[in-house]
Structure formats: structure tokens, C-alpha cells
Motif scaffolding. Structure first.
Motif, PDB file in Angstrom:
ATOM      1  N   HIS A  95       0.844  -1.206   0.000  1.00  0.00           N
ATOM      2  CA  HIS A  95       0.000   0.000   0.000  1.00  0.00           C
ATOM      3  C   HIS A  95       0.868   1.240   0.000  1.00  0.00           C
ATOM      4  N   GLY A  96       2.051   1.090   0.591  1.00  0.00           N
ATOM      5  CA  GLY A  96       2.908   2.253   0.734  1.00  0.00           C
ATOM      6  C   GLY A  96       3.684   2.518  -0.546  1.00  0.00           C
ATOM      7  N   GLY A  97       3.471   1.728  -1.538  1.00  0.00           N
ATOM      8  CA  GLY A  97       4.265   1.814  -2.754  1.00  0.00           C
ATOM      9  C   GLY A  97       3.889   2.987  -3.630  1.00  0.00           C
ATOM     10  N   ASP A  98       3.810   2.708  -4.884  1.00  0.00           N
ATOM     11  CA  ASP A  98       3.650   3.801  -5.818  1.00  0.00           C
ATOM     12  C   ASP A  98       2.283   4.465  -5.688  1.00  0.00           C
ATOM     13  N   ALA A  99       2.323   5.711  -5.262  1.00  0.00           N
ATOM     14  CA  ALA A  99       1.078   6.401  -5.002  1.00  0.00           C
ATOM     15  C   ALA A  99       0.349   6.738  -6.298  1.00  0.00           C
ATOM     16  N   ARG A 100       1.100   6.796  -7.385  1.00  0.00           N
ATOM     17  CA  ARG A 100       0.475   7.214  -8.627  1.00  0.00           C
ATOM     18  C   ARG A 100      -0.580   6.230  -9.091  1.00  0.00           C
ATOM     19  N   SER A 101      -0.333   4.928  -8.789  1.00  0.00           N
ATOM     20  CA  SER A 101      -1.266   3.927  -9.266  1.00  0.00           C
ATOM     21  C   SER A 101      -2.640   4.110  -8.635  1.00  0.00           C
ATOM     22  N   SER A 102      -2.660   4.619  -7.413  1.00  0.00           N
ATOM     23  CA  SER A 102      -3.943   4.748  -6.737  1.00  0.00           C
ATOM     24  C   SER A 102      -4.582   6.097  -7.030  1.00  0.00           C
ATOM     25  N   GLU A 103      -3.831   6.930  -7.741  1.00  0.00           N
ATOM     26  CA  GLU A 103      -4.300   8.299  -7.937  1.00  0.00           C
ATOM     27  C   GLU A 103      -5.631   8.362  -8.678  1.00  0.00           C
ATOM     28  N   SER A 132     -10.896   9.965  -4.646  1.00  0.00           N
ATOM     29  CA  SER A 132     -12.119  10.721  -4.725  1.00  0.00           C
ATOM     30  C   SER A 132     -12.154  11.635  -3.522  1.00  0.00           C
ATOM     31  N   ALA A 133     -12.117  12.927  -3.828  1.00  0.00           N
ATOM     32  CA  ALA A 133     -12.057  13.907  -2.754  1.00  0.00           C
ATOM     33  C   ALA A 133     -13.288  13.805  -1.872  1.00  0.00           C
ATOM     34  N   SER A 134     -14.428  13.474  -2.480  1.00  0.00           N
ATOM     35  CA  SER A 134     -15.644  13.481  -1.672  1.00  0.00           C
ATOM     36  C   SER A 134     -15.671  12.318  -0.691  1.00  0.00           C
ATOM     37  N   SER A 135     -15.137  11.158  -1.103  1.00  0.00           N
ATOM     38  CA  SER A 135     -15.156  10.041  -0.152  1.00  0.00           C
ATOM     39  C   SER A 135     -14.132  10.276   0.952  1.00  0.00           C
ATOM     40  N   THR A 136     -13.049  10.975   0.613  1.00  0.00           N
ATOM     41  CA  THR A 136     -12.085  11.357   1.648  1.00  0.00           C
ATOM     42  C   THR A 136     -12.769  12.232   2.678  1.00  0.00           C
ATOM     43  N   LEU A 137     -13.456  13.254   2.160  1.00  0.00           N
ATOM     44  CA  LEU A 137     -14.115  14.187   3.073  1.00  0.00           C
ATOM     45  C   LEU A 137     -15.161  13.472   3.915  1.00  0.00           C
ATOM     46  N   LYS A 138     -15.869  12.522   3.286  1.00  0.00           N
ATOM     47  CA  LYS A 138     -16.924  11.828   4.013  1.00  0.00           C
ATOM     48  C   LYS A 138     -16.341  11.070   5.210  1.00  0.00           C
ATOM     49  N   LEU A 139     -15.252  10.346   4.945  1.00  0.00           N
ATOM     50  CA  LEU A 139     -14.644   9.582   6.033  1.00  0.00           C
ATOM     51  C   LEU A 139     -14.152  10.517   7.139  1.00  0.00           C
ATOM     52  N   ASP A 183       0.454   7.424   7.322  1.00  0.00           N
ATOM     53  CA  ASP A 183      -0.808   7.851   6.721  1.00  0.00           C
ATOM     54  C   ASP A 183      -1.686   8.572   7.735  1.00  0.00           C
ATOM     55  N   THR A 184      -1.712   8.056   8.959  1.00  0.00           N
ATOM     56  CA  THR A 184      -2.533   8.736   9.961  1.00  0.00           C
ATOM     57  C   THR A 184      -1.928  10.100  10.282  1.00  0.00           C
ATOM     58  N   GLU A 185      -0.602  10.175  10.221  1.00  0.00           N
ATOM     59  CA  GLU A 185       0.062  11.453  10.453  1.00  0.00           C
ATOM     60  C   GLU A 185      -0.352  12.463   9.382  1.00  0.00           C
ATOM     61  N   THR A 186      -0.410  11.995   8.160  1.00  0.00           N
ATOM     62  CA  THR A 186      -0.837  12.872   7.066  1.00  0.00           C
ATOM     63  C   THR A 186      -2.255  13.367   7.304  1.00  0.00           C
ATOM     64  N   ILE A 187      -3.091  12.469   7.807  1.00  0.00           N
ATOM     65  CA  ILE A 187      -4.475  12.876   8.074  1.00  0.00           C
ATOM     66  C   ILE A 187      -4.507  13.931   9.170  1.00  0.00           C
ATOM     67  N   SER A 188      -3.624  13.783  10.133  1.00  0.00           N
ATOM     68  CA  SER A 188      -3.623  14.793  11.193  1.00  0.00           C
ATOM     69  C   SER A 188      -3.233  16.149  10.614  1.00  0.00           C
ATOM     70  N   GLN A 189      -2.394  16.123   9.572  1.00  0.00           N
ATOM     71  CA  GLN A 189      -2.057  17.390   8.923  1.00  0.00           C
ATOM     72  C   GLN A 189      -3.267  18.009   8.246  1.00  0.00           C
ATOM     73  N   PHE A 190      -4.185  17.170   7.808  1.00  0.00           N
ATOM     74  CA  PHE A 190      -5.386  17.720   7.188  1.00  0.00           C
ATOM     75  C   PHE A 190      -6.108  18.627   8.176  1.00  0.00           C
ATOM     76  N   PHE A 191      -6.231  18.145   9.399  1.00  0.00           N
ATOM     77  CA  PHE A 191      -6.954  18.945  10.380  1.00  0.00           C
ATOM     78  C   PHE A 191      -6.135  20.132  10.861  1.00  0.00           C
ATOM     79  N   THR A 230      -5.824  12.787   0.634  1.00  0.00           N
ATOM     80  CA  THR A 230      -6.706  11.872  -0.084  1.00  0.00           C
ATOM     81  C   THR A 230      -5.992  10.556  -0.364  1.00  0.00           C
ATOM     82  N   VAL A 231      -4.698  10.649  -0.684  1.00  0.00           N
ATOM     83  CA  VAL A 231      -3.934   9.414  -0.905  1.00  0.00           C
ATOM     84  C   VAL A 231      -3.925   8.581   0.381  1.00  0.00           C
ATOM     85  N   ALA A 232      -3.634   9.241   1.493  1.00  0.00           N
ATOM     86  CA  ALA A 232      -3.539   8.521   2.770  1.00  0.00           C
ATOM     87  C   ALA A 232      -4.880   7.922   3.159  1.00  0.00           C
TER      88      ALA A 232
END
Ligand SMILES: Nc1ncnc2c1ncn2[C@@H]1O[C@H](COP(=O)(O)OP(=O)(O)OP(=O)(O)O)[C@@H](O)[C@H]1O
Ligand SMILES: [Mg+2]
Length: 608
Positions: free
Chosen positions: A10-18, A22-29, A146-154, A327-329
Motif C-alpha cells: 500500500h505504501g508503494g507507488d502512489a500514482r497507481s492509486s491516484e 475521490s475527494a468526496s469520499s475522503t471528506l466523508k470519512l 498515513d494517519t500522520e498525514t491525516i492529522s495534517q489535514f486537520f 486523499t492518498v492517505a
């Protein structure tokens, strides 16, 4: 080590998941997790508003000081009052900014701690097949980075949207109220800003993602090397590995520099735009002041606001990148959270309770077929009945499927066909906790946690007393070995119980079984690392523990199983022979041959 590369990362190439982002599902979570803290967020917005207002009042005060007092040649009392007011406002701004930061960090960190907990809880419920195919390094990245990245969101994205957004609006309002014409001119720069930001955006994102994926490769490489360090050293592969590391390291270094360069370029471009706007203001405003259509103080305030104007715009555009990485995280975390375990807990109507004190310990394998992969069956239509309290020995060639049999009984995997039953109940209808309380397993390489010996024996269950632990250790003969350790039962074991020999770890895991007393006992090569002296001791302890318990002993060493009530011989996923030692010898099949070999080679002392 090579098998790791087959696993997904999962931590690999982020481009493949790009593409799937979906920004909206990120926001929803994120909003779901944020909901319990909505009051804190309202507080943050309120504090931010007060903090910003205070900050933005300051140039106005200076404007009043210049235009109403200094220019008119009045000084003294009024100026002192304005000065004090300025200071007071600075303090108010400080207090509210401080409050806003603390509130936000509290809410942000609580949300992320919750996500981390949910994630870990979910991961620990996953089936073994999940761990077979998932890189543990990538799960570590999920829980940590990834959770650290999410904390940066807030703490960054959300804060910036609220704070810088409000700031921008207030500045525009203030500028228009000071001088509408000049304000309109300064807004002319906005389209240019948008164009520059749009041009930079995709480039910044790709540099960020590249740096990230290079880092996660570097981490994976390091982790793999750490766990295989003994092997690397014994084959003198240090230089080669260092070479490979250097390459990964250089890749990351390059990607990082590229990311930093583009960030600096982006920021400085903004600076230049800001300065251009400033020059324009000074020129236009200066002419207005000279033409006496504008006061000097107003020009001062304008210049201050123009400087402050670019800061939030810059911040908000920078946050776009953080939002992208969020969103990637989130997507990666979501992918783990949405993976259902292959082995499902029975749902309420089909679940049957297993009464731990009244189970007999009968085990049935009925027509069991199983393969780790659909195209490679390991067990084929296997039938086996274990009577309650029976002691079964299992021997067989390497890769015959002995451990697989045990994994199925523990429900680490589900059978493909047929069923496994305990006391006539399909184990798929028994809850995981009941099943694992009933079935106890000792493996060849028992896992020990970092913690004391006592905690390792009782598996951190505080309701099991130290005396019970010591009793169990005495019983299996682990006591003298433990007393020789520096702090006895309180000796702290580090990761995986390093510091103990393989045999010592097995003794500890035997003590575990004695403490937990499962009704069905499974030993998979559990005494393989013990010397024959110690094994004898453990055997004795075991034969008293296994009284009244169904016991399955898998062993390559025949002396370990030859006294079993029944011996099973496995080959290619099937039971080829079964019977007592004497019966199998008379049969003259594979077992008899194994026995003859073992005796002749003198590897084991076996009776004739
Ligand atoms: N997690 C796994 N994923 C895929 N294949 C597996 C996995 N574990 C075991 N296998 C395969 O299943 C077959 C049976 O393995 P198993 O571990 O049951 O053998 P075993 O009889 O216990 O052998 P040993 O005596 O060496 O312990 C082997 O061919 C092995 O390669
Ligand atoms: Mg095995």
C-alpha cells in the motif's frame, strides 16, 4: 526475503492509486470521524476570527495615528493611548491564536488517534490470508505515516481554509473600505495568481508523490534488511546490500530535492507576484498621496494589507498539496478498513456458543479440501476423527500439509470444501474467541512479545496471577532457566523474544499452554528445538497436561510421537497411514521405513 516482494505494498507507488482518488469520499470519512468534535471546530473558527480581527486592526490603528495625529503634528497622550491599544490588541491576538491552536490540535490528534485505533483493531481481525498477501511494512506505513498525514489535514488544511479564508475576506473588505479604486486594482492580480497556482499544482503533486513512494521503498528495504541481517552477514552480503541501499537512498534524495526545489520555486514566485503588487500599490498610491486624493496613513495601511494579502493565498494554495496527500492517505487506510476478513465471525443467528468447561474435545475433519491458492490444492478430501482426549501424533514429509491442517483447525483460513467440527459443531459457527480459548497452539518458532517473562506467559492478562505463572513454569521445567536470567521473571524480552534461545522460547510457550489450559492442544514441531533431556522433561509435563485433553503432536522426531494413541502419516495432503506405533511397524509402510531410517542413522535413540 524474496517472498516479501510478492506482497502488495500500500505504501508503494502512489500514482497507481491516484486515479481512484475521490475527494468526496475522503471528506466523508474525515467528517464522520470529526463529527464528535464539532464543538471544538466551532470554537476554533471563533478563536480564529477574533485572532485575525485583532491582527487586522493593527494597521488601521497606525493609519489613525499617522493621519489623525502625526501628520497634524499632534503627539503625546493620544499617541500613547493608541500605542497601548496596539499592544493590547497584539496580546488579544496572541491569546486567541494560542487557544485556537490548542483546540485544533486537541481535536485533530483525537480524531487521528481514533482512526489509528480503528485501523489497528481492524488489522488484528484480518485473516492470515491477508497477511500472506500484504506487506507488513505497508501496514506500518498505514498506521504511522498515513494517519500522520491525516492529522495534517486537520491541523493545516482545515485551519488554513478557515483562518486564511476569513483573513482574505476581511482584508478585501478592509481594503475596499479604505480605498475602493486601489482595492480594485489589487484584485487585478488575482487571475495571475490562479494561473500560476494551476501551472504549479500538478507538478508539485507529482514531485510530492514521487518523494513519498521513494521513501516508502527505502523503508521497506531497510525493514527487510533488518529482519534478514543474520543471513546477510553470514553470506557476507553487506557490501551488496549497502550498494542497493545507496541506490534507493540516492533516489529518495533526488526526489526530495526535486520536491523542495519546486516548493521553493513556487513560494518565491508568489513572493515576486506579491512584491509586484506592492510596487504597483506604492506607485498608484504614492501618486494619489502626492495629488492629495489619499492620506499617507491610508497608503501605509494599504501596503500592510497587500503584504498580508498574499500570505493566506499562498497558504491556501500550499494546502492543496497537503489535501492531495491526505486523499492518498485516506484512500489507503480506507482500502484496509474496507477489506473484510476472509474468515468471517459467525453472525448472531448462526452462532453457537461453546461452553468451555463442558466441551469434550472431539474433532472432525469431514471431506476437507483446501489450498492457499485456488489452483494449488494442499489438502484433498481429508477425513479424520479425533476422539475426545485422544493423543494423536502426526508425521509426514516436508510440505505434506501438517501445519496447514492445524491452521484450518485454528481457523486461520477457512476450508474450501467440507467442514471441520468440534464436538459436532462446525467451527465456522463458533465465535473466534470461543474457538481460540478451546484450541491452544504451540508452534515451532513461538512468538514472544516485548515485555516481561510473566507477561509473555499470561499474554498480558492481569487476571492471571504471578503465582499461577510461576507454577506453570515450574511445571514445564522452565523455572531454572528463568531464574538464571538477570531479572528472573521480570526480565524484559525485546522484540520477538530475542535474548532467549529457540528452545527457551518453546519452554515459555509451554508454560503459556499450562496457564491457559485449552481443551484441544496442538503442538506443531513444538519440541524440535529442545535437547532430548529437556524434551523428556517437557514430555512428562505435557503428558500430565494432556490428560483429558485432545492433543495433536506434529513432529519429525519419531521419539516425540511414538507413544501417541494413534499416529497419522501424511503425504501430499492426504492421510496415507494411521494406527499405533506397533500397528504401523507391522504394516511395513512409510512409517516403518521412517522408523528404520531414524534408527539406523542413529539420529535418535529409538527402541528396537
Ligand atoms: N501461507 C501460505 N501460502 C501459500 N502456500 C503455503 C502457505 N503455507 C504453506 N503453503 C504450502 O502448503 C503446502 C503445505 O504446507 P505445510 O506448512 O502445511 O507443510 P508441513 O507438512 O507443515 O511441512 P513441514 O514439515 O515442513 O512443516 C506446502 O506446499 C507449502 O508450500
Ligand atoms: Mg509445518
Amino acid at each position: 526475503m524474496t517472498n516479501l516482494s510478492k506482497k502488495t505494498d500500500h505504501g508503494g507507488d502512489a500514482r497507481s492509486s491516484e486515479q481512484k482518488l475521490s475527494a468526496s469520499s475522503t471528506l466523508k470519512l474525515l467528517m464522520n470521524y470529526a463529527r464528535p468534535h464539532r464543538l471544538a471546530f466551532v470554537g476554533v473558527a471563533f478563536c480564529a476570527l477574533l485572532g485575525i480581527s485583532a491582527e487586522l486592526l493593527q494597521p488601521l490603528l497606525v493609519q489613525i495615528a499617522i493621519d489623525n495625529h502625526i501628520v497634524k503634528g499632534e503627539g503625546g497622550g493620544a499617541l500613547v493611548k493608541l500605542g497601548l491599544l496596539y499592544l493590547g490588541i497584539a496580546i488579544v491576538s496572541f491569546v486567541f491564536t494560542y487557544l485556537q491552536n490548542n483546540l485544533l490540535q486537541y481535536a485533530g490528534q483525537s480524531i487521528v488517534a481514533r482512526i489509528r485505533k480503528d485501523l489497528f483493531g481492524h488489522i488484528s481481525k484480518m485473516s492470515m490470508s491477508f497477511f500472506d498477501r500484504t506487506h507488513s511494512g505497508s501496514l506500518v506505513t498505514n498506521v504511522s505515516n498515513d494517519t500522520e498525514t491525516i492529522s495534517q489535514f486537520f491541523t493545516q488544511v482545515l485551519l488554513s481554509l478557515v483562518r486564511d479564508g476569513m483573513m482574505l475576506i476581511l482584508i478585501i473588505v478592509l481594503m475596499f473600505s479604505l480605498d475602493a479604486r486601489l482595492a480594485a486594482f489589487s484584485l487585478l492580480i488575482l487571475p495571475v495568481i490562479f494561473v500560476v497556482a494551476a501551472l504549479f499544482r500538478s507538478y508539485l503533486r507529482s514531485t510530492y508523490q514521487q518523494a513519498r513512494s521513494k521513501l516508502s521503498r527505502l523503508i521497506a528495504f531497510t525493514a527487510e534488511n533488518l529482519s534478514g541481517m543474520g543471513l546477510i552477514q553470514s553470506f557476507r552480503q553487506e557490501e551488496e546490500q549497502l550498494g542497493r541501499f545507496t541506490e534507493q537512498n540516492r533516489n529518495y534524495w533526488n526526489a526530495n530535492l526535486r520536491q523542495i526545489r519546486s516548493n521553493v520555486l513556487f513560494n518565491r514566485t508568489f513572493d515576486i507576484l506579491g512584491n509586484a503588487a506592492l510596487v504597483l500599490m506604492v506607485w498608484l498610491g504614492g501618486r494619489a498621496v502626492l495629488g492629495e486624493t489619499m492620506e499617507v496613513g491610508v497608503l501605509y495601511a494599504f501596503v500592510s494589507y497587500i503584504r498580508q494579502f498574499f500570505q493566506p493565498i499562498n497558504q491556501i494554495t500550499m494546502q492543496w498539496n497537503t489535501f492531495q496527500s491526505t486523499t492518498v492517505a485516506v484512500e489507503r487506510i480506507q482500502r484496509v478498513l474496507e477489506t473484510k476478513p476472509d474468515v468471517r465471525e459467525p453472525s448472531e443467528p448462526e452462532r453457537l456458543p461453546l461452553k468451555l468447561d463442558s466441551i469434550r474435545g472431539e474433532v472432525d475433519f469431514r471431506n476437507v479440501s483446501f489450498g492457499y491458492r485456488a489452483d494449488r490444492p494442499v489438502l484433498k478430501k481429508l477425513n479424520l476423527h479425533l476422539k475426545a482426549g485422544e493423543m494423536i501424533g502426526v508425521v509426514g514429509t516436508t510440505g505434506a500439509g501438517k501445519s496447514t491442517l492445524i491452521s484450518l483447525l485454528n481457523r486461520f483460513y477457512d476450508v474450501n470444501e467440507g467442514s471441520i467440527q468440534i464436538d459436532g459443531t462446525d467451527i465456522r459457527r463458533i465465535s473466534g474467541s470461543d474457538l481460540h480459548a478451546a484450541v491452544g497452539l504451540i508452534q515451532q518458532d513461538p512468538y514472544l512479545f516485548s515485555g516481561s517473562i510473566v507477561d509473555n506467559v499470561r499474554l498480558f492478562r492481569e487476571d492471571i496471577t504471578r503465582e499461577q505463572v510461576m507454577g506453570a513454569c515450574r511445571f514445564v521445567g522452565a523455572h531454572p532457566m528463568i531464574m538464571r536470567l538477570q531479572n528472573g521473571y521480570d526480565t524484559h524480552l525485546s522484540e520477538r523474544g530475542s535474548g532467549l534461545s529457540a528452545g527457551e522460547r518453546q519452554l515459555i510457550s509451554f508454560a503459556r499452554i499450562v496457564v491457559f489450559q485449552p481443551k484441544i492442544l496442538i503442538l506443531d514441531e513444538a519440541t524440535a528445538n529442545l535437547d532430548s533431556e529437556t524434551e523428556k522433561l517437557v514430555q512428562e509435563a505435557l503428558s500430565s497436561v494432556s490428560q483429558g485433553r485432545t492433543t495433536i503432536v506434529i513432529a519429525h522426531r519419531l521419539s516425540t510421537i511414538m507413544h501417541a494413541d494413534r499416529i497419522l502419516v501424511m503425504k501430499d495432503g492426504q492421510l496415507t497411514e494411521q494406527g499405533t506405533h506397533a500397528q504401523l511397524l507391522t504394516l511395513g509402510g512409510h512409517y516403518a521405513e521412517l522408523y528404520r531410517h531414524a534408527r539406523q542413522s542413529g539420529r535418535e535413540q529409538l527402541p528396537g
